[in-house]
Design a protein around this motif. Structure first.
Motif: not given
Lengths: 659, 524, 100
Positions: A244-249
């Motif tokens: 999921y880490t790409w979504l906040p970025d």
């Protein structure tokens, strides 16, 4: 009507091509007209297709259009074909409808951008690929859309490419999605090998046939592998743990993009894909178990991460991740329609939230930190009101949209037929997560719109309500966030209201009927008394209300000191959550850095030194050394040469005499 | 026999040489004339080769446009040409890329223009000859002739370390080729032992049943020659040097066509001639291909020089081609052939693009750039499309090729496919990272402030490549349907089970027929 | 008539002298003379065998060698003169341009 399905993706494609090639010279008016109208036309075509589809008998509600034979190699026969059934109908209406609103909003939001035409061409391209994803009649076309929306997302996240972190975020999104796609593509291969086709029309009936014929065991390894591989793709695209880490970025992109791509449509593609493959998943409960657990963990942890963020868009991003978790809980507990239901209501209220956030950011001159906002309610009444409606919707307060969809999911998790105990655990996690959601969403509202203004004087002077092109979509979306849930009123409530039907469930029923049969056949569907359902409903509303009250107490009643006190008191926990459980750092140390240094080693040591240095230049060096040695004999003196001639003569003579 | 169209196509470029020689080398104008003549003849060749497209029968199993004349009769060496579905597109790719390459040199080459253009035309003939020869001797002649102009192109018009690169390229390739020559003679010798006929005719030699040991040895020698050309890991180190030092045109031809000689050699010669040897080495070659895919991608990722990055990405992409060939099913092999075309298009385009910016800034180091999307928007867009094609985004050509190869691989082995597919992720990593560092971010280097965007000539030669990117991506059947029968025949020829079941002479219907002919001829 | 062995021995002695002269002397002219000596030793051998075996081939061969030797001396001396003009010496130990 089925002859015209191709128009739905075609209009955005035309918009993309014209805006992309000639937008630079066209002027803003033409660009925005093209950009919006193409989507509008798609929506109109979808709408008429819906009327057509509705008029068909329930069991025949499938329209298919083959565009051309795409790839024919040996036994692989792939057509570029589009298909509309109730599921894709709903999706395409959401995509084009919400897409249209966001396009209109963008004309106001992006009005001052220098690359206006580039923005609209990318946005049109996104809608084109998204409609391909949704309308594809086989997994291959879905994959085209799947990667295509990834590309659009990459380009739009990095839209302001001057900033390196924007470009980084875009790249991260694309690469993380690629990791997911890696699983997805392997899943496709396995489907192809197992069922001999990638077309929905062939795969699902074949799977049922093989299942009933006993060729394909229930919960067999192949099925679980297929479903899990596809789910890897979904974790990438739909931002689930661990990808999921790409979504906040990704919030680095323009806000309307976050609304359209990273909240309402693209990120829900994974949910759509699982719902589309519902027959396969229903046949593989182990895979469902994994989906359910990961979804529940995502829903919970993402919600906790949302609590401590200060960037208005980051909060919404984590909330999106968390809500996607709920959708996956829905499809993971075989309640496919409820996942899609939540997908739809989420598209409404989350798009609304993001657009409101955009409106706020716009008014605050690109300030995104909620610590520097406050008291905006008076200055921006429409934004405030619409955002409040959407927030109540996401918090799950009846009769707003989010309540119906989220509650349906939690109820179905509670009654998960395959794994009743795990289902209860998921329910607990989900309910706590819902409480946290209510808490951090109202925290956002209180910090942004209530209290004193905490920004600079400059910003204060500048505060204004957004133009009509931006508030109109807000109002429509707020209306939908309010009323959208009534499409799926649960039976218990519907009966009280005088046989109010569950419209959405009935509409989607043809798509999920086969799955329901499988579930009924293979597991005991628990039968709880109506009171339990009422009780759980009341409980989750209570939890949500409690979340709101706590937020009110901490941020309104007590003022600014309490949050800091709490942060100091529980410093380690605060640090852990505030730093998003250090997952980005862990990935950096576990994956990114090792791969980077490995590559350096491969290049400098293996390639340059071992292969090229020793393997290739080594023999060359040997030859050189050898000839250097030999050339000592060749010292240039005539008589040395003569001596060798004589020696040779002697040797040859000896050879002939003594041999 | 009708018009010897293959001969025309092959030797048309040479026809331009007298005209070029007639122009005095000197000032700018005559250079323009020289370039114009070379361009004209390469374009004529392209149009002549289109005649092949219209005459090609996609359903025919065997070779088409065959021409067969005796050349050195004592040794059974013939002038024997023909194409089938395996070589058809490669011939067209060659004739298609050469004019583009010549157009790209318009400003880049400004000394010894005459010699350069002659080298290019000779090179084109040699490459075409290699693809169309059906006689091993003739093939070998073209194969070696090809080296000389390429050696000169790198050595004379190259960068700083051009001599080192040229010699490395030449020696490396020549060493492999010489072993192959030995084995060609050995093969002919064995064939003579069995049938009493000395022939270099490929179609007759296909049927030769060798002792197992010799089959393995001969295959190894052939494979070495071709593996160096491909280049397969670990025989790839000449490639980055050659690419970096070669002028743009050299890199384009090298990547676009010369590398395909390697895979084509496996396809046409090494595998069908020695199916058992090929089967023996299959695990090794598959392993090396997969290592090449991942290794090439990883090493590409950390290159500071754009051209080197593209060179290593070639290692990765050609790994896919080899993998597709060796899984020996229709998807894999057709994907592999398509991937050769794709690589010829995408990587050539990348080299052309690097050449465009090199002409302006005379550096290829990534760190010298950054943010140039602002000053060169058209260039950035074209580069993006080619990047996407290179990382195999659906609707571009790269996707179709890699999808087919991976699907074929998956059929053969799931772990293999998973490993190979990880190259797709890494491909995105190195290409996008490079793209980001070159085009995104702030425009910091003052030397880049006034970069000129692509001019009309540059757009003109990129446009056909861009069209092909999407053409292959959207309508792959247009390309694939010409391959089906030949690929079927190839697989039947190479698959070892079938070979064991059949007597050697019947391995290939055409070879058997050919054998009959020669027997009849002998009777007369 | 002396027996064949004598001719052979004489020829060998002459040849050996030639070799020794060639390998030990430093003056290029002397080297030439040594080479001539060796050639003539061979000639002598050929003539002797030709006579004793009654085969004319050997004597024909000798005529060839004369011609070749004359040409060789002519070319060789020309080279030597050029060399002398260049480096003012005919000392063979000072000339090692062909060093590898």
């Amino acid at each position: 009507m089925e002859k015209y399905i191709f128009l739905i993706p075609l209009f955005p494609l035309i918009g993309f091509i014209i805006n992309g090639l000639f937008g630079r010279w066209l002027g803003k008016g033409v660009v925005s007209f093209l950009g919006c109208m193409t989507i509008g036309f798609s929506f109109i075509v979808s709408f008429f297709t819906w009327i057509e589809l509705k008029s068909l008998p329930v069991e025949n509600r499938v329209l298919e259009q083959v565009l051309w034979n795409w790839l024919t190699v040996g036994d692989l026969k792939m057509q570029l074909a589009l298909m509309i059934d109730p599921l894709s109908m709903l999706m395409i209406l959401v995509v084009t409808g919400v897409g249209f609103l966001i396009h209109i909003y963008s004309t106001g939001y992006m009005a001052h951008d220098e690359s206006y035409w580039r923005y609209f061409s990318y946005l049109n391209m996104f809608v084109f690929f998204m409609s391909m994803l949704v309308l594809g009649a086989n997994y291959m076309v879905m994959f085209v859309g799947w990667e295509g929306v990834g590309l659009a997302s990459y380009l739009l996240i990095g839209f302001w490419y001057k900033g390196n972190e924007n470009a980084d975020a875009g790249k991260k999104a694309f690469i993380v999605n690629r990791i997911g796609d890696f699983g997805f593509v392997l899943g496709l291969f396995l489907i192809y090998i197992t069922f001999g086709s990638l077309s929905y029309m062939d795969v699902f009936p074949k799977a049922l046939e093989m299942f009933h014929g006993g060729e394909l065991a229930f919960n067999s390894g192949v099925l679980v592998a297929i479903c899990l591989l596809l789910f890897v793709g979904a974790t990438g695209k739909s931002a689930q743990i661990p990808l999921y880490t790409w979504l906040p970025d990704a919030m680095a992109g323009p806000t309307p993009v976050s609304a359209l791509i990273h909240a309402a449509t693209m990120v829900t593609a994974g949910v759509y894909m699982v719902a589309r493959s519902n027959i396969l998943y229903s046949l593989a409960p182990d895979a469902l178990l994994v989906v359910g657990i990961i979804a529940a963990l995502t829903a919970f942890f993402a919600a906790t991460m949302g609590v401590l963020q200060y960037d208005i868009k980051k909060i919404l991003a984590y909330s999106t991740v968390s809500q996607l978790g709920y959708m996956f809980i829905g499809v993971g507990v075989t309640a496919y329609w409820s996942g899609i239901f939540h997908l739809m209501t989420h598209a409404f209220f989350k798009a609304c939230l993001f657009l409101c956030a955009g409106s706020v950011i716009h008014a605050m001159s690109d300030e995104q930190d909620i610590r520097k906002m406050g008291g905006l309610a008076g200055k921006m009444p429409i934004t405030y009101l619409t955002m409040l409606i959407a927030t109540i919707a996401i918090a799950g307060i009846p009769p707003f949209a989010g309540f119906f969809s989220k509650d349906e999911i939690l109820w179905r998790a509670f009654t998960f037929p395959y794994y009743p105990v795990i289902g209860k655990i998921i329910w607990v996690t989900g309910t706590i997560g819902a409480g946290i959601t209510a808490f951090y969403m109202f925290r956002l509202i209180f910090l942004t719109f209530h209290g004193e203004f905490r920004g600079t004087e400059e910003q204060k002077k500048h505060l204004h309500e957004s133009p009509f092109s931006m508030t109109l979509p807000l109002m429509i979306l707020a209306l939908l966030s309010f009323a959208g849930g009534w499409l799926g009123v649960p039976h218990v409530i519907g009966e009280r209201l005088g046989h109010f039907p569950n419209i959405l469930e009935q509409w989607l029923h043809p798509v999920f009927a086969a799955s329901e049969e499988i579930v009924e056949k293979m597991a005991v569907v628990p039968n709880y008394p109506v009171a339990v359902e009422w009780g759980l409903m009341a409980f989750s509303v209570a939890v949500a209300t409690a979340g709101i009250c706590i937020a009110w107490y901490i941020y309104m009643r007590r003022g600014a000191d309490l949050p800091q006190q709490l942060a100091q008191e529980y410093a380690p926990l605060y640090q852990l959550i505030h730093n998003k459980y250090y997952l980005d750092e862990v990935y950096d140390y576990m994956v990114v850095k090792p791969v980077y240094y490995l590559s350096i080693v491969l290049w400098k040591v293996v390639d340059a030194f071992m292969i090229d240095g020793i393997g290739v230049n080594g023999p060359g060096w040997l030859v050189k050394r050898f000839s250097a040695g030999v050339s000592l004999l060749h010292n240039g003196y005539l008589q040395t040469g003569g001596a060798f001639v004589v020696l040779g003569l002697v040797a040859i003579t000896c050879f002939f005499i003594y041999w | 026999m009708s018009t010897p169209i293959l001969t025309y196509v092959t030797f048309l470029p040479l026809l331009g040489i007298p005209f070029i020689l007639a122009v005095p080398q000197g000032d700018r104008d005559t250079r323009g004339i020289i370039k114009g003549i070379a361009l004209l003849f390469s374009i004529i060749t392209f149009f002549a080769s289109l005649r092949l497209y219209f005459g090609f029968d996609p359903d025919a199993q065997g070779f088409q446009f065959k021409e067969q004349h005796d050349w050195i009769t004592q040794y059974g060496i013939q002038y024997h040409l023909g194409i089938d579905g395996l070589s058809f597109w490669l011939v067209l790719l060659t004739t298609f890329l050469t004019p583009i390459t010549i157009l790209s040199t318009w400003r880049a080459i400004d000394h010894r223009v005459k010699e350069f253009m002659i080298s290019m035309l000779v090179l084109e003939t040699a490459m075409l000859g290699t693809f169309v020869s059906l006689d091993l001797f003739l093939f070998y002649v073209f194969w070696e002739v090809m080296l000389i102009p390429m050696y000169l192109i790198i050595g004379v018009w190259g960068g700083e370390r051009r001599i080192y690169a040229a010699i490395k390229f030449f020696l490396y390739t020549a060493v492999g080729s010489l072993l192959m020559l030995v084995c060609i003679i050995g093969l002919v010798y064995f064939h003579h032992e069995q049938t009493g006929e000395i022939t270099f005719n490929l179609l007759s030699l296909y049927g030769t049943g060798l002792p197992r040991l010799y089959e393995i040895l001969f295959f190894a020698a052939f494979a070495l020659a071709f593996a160096i050309k491909v280049p397969m890991f670990p025989f790839h180190t000449w490639l980055p040097d050659a690419h970096v030092e070669a002028p743009t045109a050299g890199s384009v031809i090298l990547a676009g066509i010369l590398l395909k000689m390697g895979t084509y050699g496996f396809l046409r010669f090494a595998m069908p001639l020695f199916p058992e040897g090929s089967a023996f080495f299959t695990p090794l070659i598959i392993a090396l291909s997969i290592i090449g895919i991942i290794y090439g991608a990883l090493v590409a990722m950390v290159q500071p020089d754009i051209k080197k990055l593209v060179a290593y990405s070639s290692v990765s992409h050609m790994g896919y081609c080899m993998l597709g060939l060796y899984v020996l099913n229709q998807q894999g092999v057709e994907g592999s052939i398509l991937q050769m075309l794709n690589h010829g298009i995408s990587t050539s385009a990348l080299f052309l693009l690097v050449g465009i910016i090199y002409e302006r800034r005379h550096t290829r180091l990534i760190k010298e750039y950054g943010g140039i999307a602002r000053v060169m928007p058209v260039y950035a867009t074209v580069f993006m499309i080619i990047t996407l094609s290179s990382i195999a985004l659906p609707t571009t050509n790269g996707f179709i090729g890699e999808f087919l190869i991976l699907l074929g691989t998956f059929k053969a082995g799931k772990i293999m496919a998973a490993l190979a597919a990880s190259g797709v992720i890494l491909g995105a990593v190195y290409m996008l990272w490079m793209y980001q560092r070159v085009f995104f971010g702030e425009l910091t280097n003052p030397k880049n402030f006034n970069l000129k965007d692509m001019n009309l000539r540059e757009v003109a030669y990129m446009l056909p490549l861009l069209i092909l990117v999407f053409w292959i991506g959207l309508f792959p059947n247009f390309f694939l349907e010409k391959m089906h029968p030949s690929v079927n025949r190839f697989i039947a020829q190479v698959a070892v089970e079938d070979v064991d079941a059949m007597p050697p002479a019947l391995r290939n219907a055409e070879a058997a027929e050919k054998g009959k002919h020669s027997v009849e001829e002998a009777c007369h | 008539m002396a027996p064949l062995e004598h001719y052979i021995i004489l020829s060998c002695i002459l040849f050996g002298l030639g070799i020794i002269g060639f390998l030990t002397r430093r003056n290029a002219l002397i080297l030439f003379i040594s080479i001539e000596l060796m050639l003539n030793a061979v000639n002598l051998m050929l003539v002797a065998f030709s006579t004793f075996k009654a085969n004319i081939n050997g004597q024909v061969m000798v005529l060839f060698i004369f011609a070749v030797a004359a040409a060789e001396v002519a070319v060789g001396l020309a080279i030597l003169i050029c060399l002398f003009r260049q480096i003012k010496t005919v000392d063979i130990c000072r000339i090692n341009l062909l060093k590898g």
